[in-house]
Design an enzyme around this catalytic site. Structure first.
Site, short mmCIF file in Angstrom:
data_model
loop_
_atom_site.label_atom_id
_atom_site.label_comp_id
_atom_site.label_asym_id
_atom_site.label_seq_id
_atom_site.Cartn_x
_atom_site.Cartn_y
_atom_site.Cartn_z
N HIS A 175 0.89 -1.24 0.11
CA HIS A 175 0.08 -0.01 -0.01
C HIS A 175 0.74 1.27 -0.16
O HIS A 175 0.32 2.23 -0.44
CB HIS A 175 -1.23 0.00 1.19
CG HIS A 175 -2.02 -1.10 1.07
ND1 HIS A 175 -3.27 -0.70 0.83
CD2 HIS A 175 -2.02 -2.48 1.12
CE1 HIS A 175 -4.06 -1.70 0.79
NE2 HIS A 175 -3.31 -2.85 1.06
N ASP B 220 3.22 9.55 -0.50
CA ASP B 220 2.23 8.80 0.02
C ASP B 220 1.90 7.62 -1.09
O ASP B 220 1.90 8.18 -2.19
CB ASP B 220 1.01 9.72 -0.09
CG ASP B 220 0.03 9.40 1.23
OD1 ASP B 220 0.11 8.16 1.63
OD2 ASP B 220 -0.57 10.30 1.80
C1 G6P Z 1 -0.75 3.19 6.36
C2 G6P Z 1 -0.43 1.85 6.02
C3 G6P Z 1 -1.41 0.67 6.45
C4 G6P Z 1 -1.68 1.15 8.23
C5 G6P Z 1 -2.15 2.49 8.16
C6 G6P Z 1 -2.61 3.02 9.65
O1 G6P Z 1 -1.84 3.63 5.41
O2 G6P Z 1 -0.07 1.39 4.57
O3 G6P Z 1 -0.81 -0.43 6.33
O4 G6P Z 1 -2.57 0.24 8.66
O5 G6P Z 1 -1.26 3.32 7.62
O6 G6P Z 1 -1.27 2.92 10.40
P1 G6P Z 1 -1.12 1.99 11.78
O7 G6P Z 1 0.30 1.89 12.21
O8 G6P Z 1 -2.22 2.71 12.68
O9 G6P Z 1 -1.74 0.56 11.36
#
Ligand code: G6P
Length: 465
Positions: free
Chosen positions: A162, A370
């Protein structure tokens, strides 16, 4: 146990095991998050999701949520510190985002990364039916595809990143670069957000592993690991429906009144992350107020900053700096009872977000780097009136698709100021062609189309193996 035909493996479950009220679990749909993106693809499908529940220590049994079977993976306090906060979010995350903050390396973190990846792979191997599709998500789990293939060669294994995949100059810094590439190559299909990332991956596999790249992907161990770009998207129809709701329209009007009925509202919604360019944006806004090109409260900025990764030092420091700057702007340019920046460090639900999107004349999405940025797409989807303007960083994956936005280089403060002014001056209270075109794009390229194209390509990749 081996009966799941579609298995998603992601760092987190899309539910928070600590947040359930009276045993009722809700799908977690944080703004722009991975869990939210996959909800419309999976809900009410016979799917299984393997992930961590969000609390270190023993995992608890979870019921099915929206028809999806939840399989928790346990992370100890040490795993959380060394895998999630350490290798994933202090080594890979900064390096994959242009090293806007320096990547930190500790050998102990690599051991945790391997150990935790193995745990997710073992869980998937346990639940997947013969020949099932297992779809591994994101940078926390890059070793899972190869670990899973070693145990279960019958599976159809997909991997999707992602976040951005960095250019060779940056990736080459990783002490375990070869292992990380081999881990991903265990998949039948490795998906990225942008074609650029695919090229970076090809170059690296050739350089580090001496692999041959063919028109389908990378040749490895006598097979081809296919590669491709699949820009992730949102549930456009769902956001449109939400934005059309009467209570949301009323709430949007009330929000503007609560802000003191300004002429122009600028909105930003970010996780509180150093990749999001929050400080650059605040600086541009402060200078515009100081130069007299903008006046508060005729124009106000609403900054939603959702707390994130709060124990990681770089995030703590960022929060302090951002909050100091917000205080400074309001101190210099606010009046009693009238703020120039409305700063909200809170989680908003989807209805509140839809109202905020509808209340904003300009949505400012200016990350330094991003993978995609789904908030930008949500704003466009919410503008069912075809009004509003999107200020968008060239360095967000979304810029490759939303080309009619006001595109900016967020490092260029003067450019950022001028483009923000241009977006504010365009009469975005009228329906506009740019918004209409971006909306048309998102109606066609929504999350369902993304999942279909990825899973079709995965099927094709496996047919040829
Ligand atoms: C990004 C990453 C995701 C992640 C999100 C939130 O979008 O690509 O994999 O879940 O951030 O971050 P966190 O550390 O709270 O999971």
């Amino acid at each position: 146990m081996r009966d799941a035909s579609l298995v998603v493996v992601a760092s987190r479950l899309p539910v928070n095991d600590a947040a359930a009220s009276e045993g009722v679990f809700e799908w977690r749909r944080s703004p722009g998050g991975l869990g939210g993106a996959l909800h419309p693809v999976l809900s009410n499908k016979p799917a299984t999701w393997i992930g961590w529940g969000g609390t270190p220590g023993p995992s608890r049994e979870l019921p099915d949520v929206d028809g999806v079977h939840m399989v928790p993976v346990e992370l100890s306090e040490e795993d959380f510190r060394d895998h999630y906060e350490g290798f994933a979010n202090s080594t890979l995350w900064p390096l994959y985002h242009d090293a806007v903050e320096p990547a930190v390396h500790h050998r102990r973190w690599w051991e945790a990364y391997q150990r935790v990846n193995q745990r997710y792979a073992d869980a998937a191997a346990r639940v997947a039916a013969h020949g099932a599709v297992v779809w591994v998500q994101d940078y926390h789990l890059q070793l899972v595809p190869a670990m899973l293939r070693a145990q279960r060669p019958d599976l159809r294994i997909g991997f999707f990143l992602h976040v951005p995949f960095p250019p060779p100059e940056l990736f080459m810094q990783l002490p375990r670069r070869a292992e990380l590439l081999r881990g991903m190559l265990g998949a039948d299909l490795i998906g990225f957000q942008r074609v650029h990332a695919v090229h970076n991956f090809h170059q690296l596999t050739a350089k580090v592993l001496g692999a041959t790249v063919n028109e389908r992907g990378v040749e490895i161990d006598g097979r081809t690991a296919c590669t491709g770009a699949f820009p992730v998207s949102i549930d456009t129809a769902e956001m449109e429906a939400l934005a059309r709701r009467e209570d949301v329209v009323r709430q949007a009007a009330k929000l503007r009144a609560d802000l003191g009925s300004p002429q122009r509202v600028i909105l930003s919604v970010d996780r509180l992350d150093y990749t999001k360019g929050i400080e650059h944006r605040l600086k541009a806004y402060r200078e515009l107020l100081a130069d007299g090109r903008l006046k508060a409260p005729e124009t106000v900025l609403v900054q939603v900053a959702v707390p994130s990764r709060e124990r990681v030092e770089q995030y703590r420091q960022l929060r302090d700096r951002v909050e100091r700057e917000v205080g400074r702007i309001n101190g210099d340019f606010g009046r009693l009872g009238v703020a120039a920046v409305h700063y909200l460090s809170q989680v908003f639900d989807r209805t509140e977000l839809a109202a905020l999107y509808r209340a904003a004349d300009v949505m400012a999405v200016t990350p330094l780097r991003d993978g995609m940025n789904l908030v930008a797409k949500e704003y466009v989807a919410a503008r069912v009136d075809e009004c509003g303007a999107l200020l968008l960083s060239e360095f967000a994956g979304a810029a490759a698709e939303l080309t009619q936005a006001y595109l900016v280089n967020p490092h260029d403060v003067e450019g950022l100021k001028d483009t923000l002014i241009a977006a504010l001056e365009a009469d975005s209270t009228e329906p506009n062609e740019a918004m209409a075109q971006m909306r048309a794009h998102l109606r066609e390229h929504d999350i369902q189309a993304w999942a279909r194209s990825y899973l079709t390509a995965l099927g094709a990749a496996c047919a040829g193996r």
